[in-house]
Design a protein around this motif. Structure first.
Motif, PDB file in Angstrom:
ATOM      1  N   ILE A 263       0.824  -1.196   0.000  1.00 29.50           N
ATOM      2  CA  ILE A 263       0.000   0.000   0.000  1.00 29.50           C
ATOM      3  C   ILE A 263       0.863   1.252   0.000  1.00 29.50           C
ATOM      4  O   ILE A 263       2.043   1.210   0.339  1.00 29.50           O
ATOM      5  N   MET A 264       0.245   2.353  -0.388  1.00 29.58           N
ATOM      6  CA  MET A 264       0.823   3.680  -0.247  1.00 29.58           C
ATOM      7  C   MET A 264       0.052   4.408   0.844  1.00 29.58           C
ATOM      8  O   MET A 264      -1.174   4.577   0.733  1.00 29.58           O
TER       9      MET A 264
ATOM     10  N   LEU B 294      -4.637   8.576  -5.699  1.00 30.22           N
ATOM     11  CA  LEU B 294      -3.968   7.752  -6.708  1.00 30.22           C
ATOM     12  C   LEU B 294      -4.913   6.672  -7.220  1.00 30.22           C
ATOM     13  O   LEU B 294      -5.657   6.060  -6.437  1.00 30.22           O
ATOM     14  N   GLU B 295      -4.843   6.433  -8.519  1.00 27.58           N
ATOM     15  CA  GLU B 295      -5.599   5.342  -9.121  1.00 27.58           C
ATOM     16  C   GLU B 295      -4.684   4.208  -9.551  1.00 27.58           C
ATOM     17  O   GLU B 295      -5.135   3.080  -9.729  1.00 27.58           O
ATOM     18  N   ASN B 296      -3.401   4.508  -9.719  1.00 21.24           N
ATOM     19  CA  ASN B 296      -2.440   3.491 -10.117  1.00 21.24           C
ATOM     20  C   ASN B 296      -1.042   3.915  -9.674  1.00 21.24           C
ATOM     21  O   ASN B 296      -0.824   5.058  -9.244  1.00 21.24           O
ATOM     22  N   LEU B 297      -0.112   2.998  -9.797  1.00 22.19           N
ATOM     23  CA  LEU B 297       1.250   3.231  -9.334  1.00 22.19           C
ATOM     24  C   LEU B 297       1.952   4.309 -10.157  1.00 22.19           C
ATOM     25  O   LEU B 297       2.775   5.065  -9.635  1.00 22.19           O
TER      26      LEU B 297
ATOM     27  N   LEU C   6       4.679   9.950   0.408  1.00 25.88           N
ATOM     28  CA  LEU C   6       4.007   8.654   0.468  1.00 25.88           C
ATOM     29  C   LEU C   6       4.926   7.634   1.120  1.00 25.88           C
ATOM     30  O   LEU C   6       6.157   7.713   0.986  1.00 25.88           O
ATOM     31  N   TRP C   7       4.330   6.700   1.795  1.00 29.02           N
ATOM     32  CA  TRP C   7       5.086   5.605   2.415  1.00 29.02           C
ATOM     33  C   TRP C   7       4.620   4.303   1.791  1.00 29.02           C
ATOM     34  O   TRP C   7       3.467   3.907   1.946  1.00 29.02           O
TER      35      TRP C   7
ATOM     36  N   LEU D 181      -3.464   4.082  -2.009  1.00 28.30           N
ATOM     37  CA  LEU D 181      -3.355   3.109  -3.102  1.00 28.30           C
ATOM     38  C   LEU D 181      -3.006   1.741  -2.531  1.00 28.30           C
ATOM     39  O   LEU D 181      -2.160   1.624  -1.655  1.00 28.30           O
ATOM     40  N   ARG D 182      -3.684   0.743  -3.027  1.00 19.06           N
ATOM     41  CA  ARG D 182      -3.343  -0.654  -2.723  1.00 19.06           C
ATOM     42  C   ARG D 182      -2.915  -1.261  -4.053  1.00 19.06           C
ATOM     43  O   ARG D 182      -3.734  -1.461  -4.944  1.00 19.06           O
ATOM     44  N   PHE D 183      -1.593  -1.531  -4.186  1.00 18.98           N
ATOM     45  CA  PHE D 183      -1.084  -1.865  -5.512  1.00 18.98           C
ATOM     46  C   PHE D 183      -0.559  -3.290  -5.668  1.00 18.98           C
ATOM     47  O   PHE D 183      -0.082  -3.667  -6.741  1.00 18.98           O
ATOM     48  N   ASN D 184      -0.677  -4.088  -4.647  1.00 15.25           N
ATOM     49  CA  ASN D 184      -0.300  -5.497  -4.796  1.00 15.25           C
ATOM     50  C   ASN D 184      -0.818  -6.287  -3.610  1.00 15.25           C
ATOM     51  O   ASN D 184      -0.949  -5.758  -2.503  1.00 15.25           O
TER      52      ASN D 184
END
Length: 251
Positions: free
Chosen positions: A122-123, A133-136, A183-184, A207-210
């Protein structure tokens, strides 16, 4: 008669060989290494070195139960930094490290037991941050903090996001609050747990990216029988609800 004698001798040889292999694995003692990665692994005194009973956490409690069920001896040490214990597990026969994301480039390097628990990527931003954010790719314009040697930091670097890395992931919580980073990039639930330990709450996920799972990685020299016994023990613990019960103690 001679053929029968040969068959008897061959059978005896096979039995002795099997018994010898069983004795070898029963005498196996693995050297397990871990790091401070709350709430999965942590030193009770908060230091970067601990051994045995001075280590606790979700993964530590699960691993202890797993090895007990499997009847395999082990020693457990928490050390620093991550790169060092990763290298030891990679190069030293009889060594293992946990917990670690099972990534494609790591897959052929170890033998794996798991999954032990989830680790979504996550970010995090400050509570009053206007970042959305919608994407990385959209995160590229911001200063991103990450943990040196961690799979998240490595993935971001490979994608050209150039994260600012620190030696202790919890330091990113302070840097975020102080405006040193925007961002972290961290794990969930690990990041929120670390932030709370620093007295920081209210961070929001932008953002949750993975979605990843964490494993124990064993040196490729560890016998397959040992790996199978450990995996079977872990599967039994999960089926019986023990894994969920352990997680409930910390989350």
């Amino acid at each position: 008669m001679f053929k029968r004698l040969l068959l008897v001798l061959a059978s005896a040889t096979l039995l002795l060989s099997a018994a010898s292999r069983a004795a070898d694995t029963s005498d196996t003692s693995l050297v397990l290494l871990t790091e401070n990665f709350p709430p999965y692994n942590m030193a009770k005194n908060g230091k970067n070195f601990a051994q045995g009973d001075n280590i606790n956490g979700i993964a530590v409690d699960i691993v202890r139960e797993m090895f007990k069920r499997a009847g395999i001896n082990y020693s457990l040490t928490l050390r620093f930094p991550w790169e060092r214990i990763y290298k030891l597990a990679l190069e030293q026969p009889g060594y293992g490290v946990f917990v670690m994301a099972r990534l494609p480039d790591r897959e052929p390097l170890f033998k794996w037991v798991g999954p032990i628990g989830p680790d979504d990527w996550i970010m995090l931003a400050k509570a009053d941050s206007k970042i959305t954010l919608e994407n990385l790719e959209q995160a590229r314009q911001y200063k991103i903090g990450a943990y040196k040697g961690d799979a998240i930091a490595e993935t971001l670097a490979k994608q050209g996001l150039a994260p600012l890395v620190v030696l202790r992931d919890q330091d990113n919580a302070k840097k975020l609050l102080n405006g040193q980073i925007d961002l972290w990039a961290t794990g969930d639930p690990a990041g929120r747990y670390l932030a709370r330990q620093e007295g920081i709450t209210g961070l929001k996920t932008v953002l949750r990216f993975n979605s990843a799972q964490l494993y124990m990685a064993l040196n490729k020299d560890v016998p397959d029988e040992i790996v199978t016994r450990l995996q079977t023990a872990l599967d039994q613990l999960r089926k019986e609800g023990v894994v969920d019960e352990i997680m409930g103690r910390y989350l």
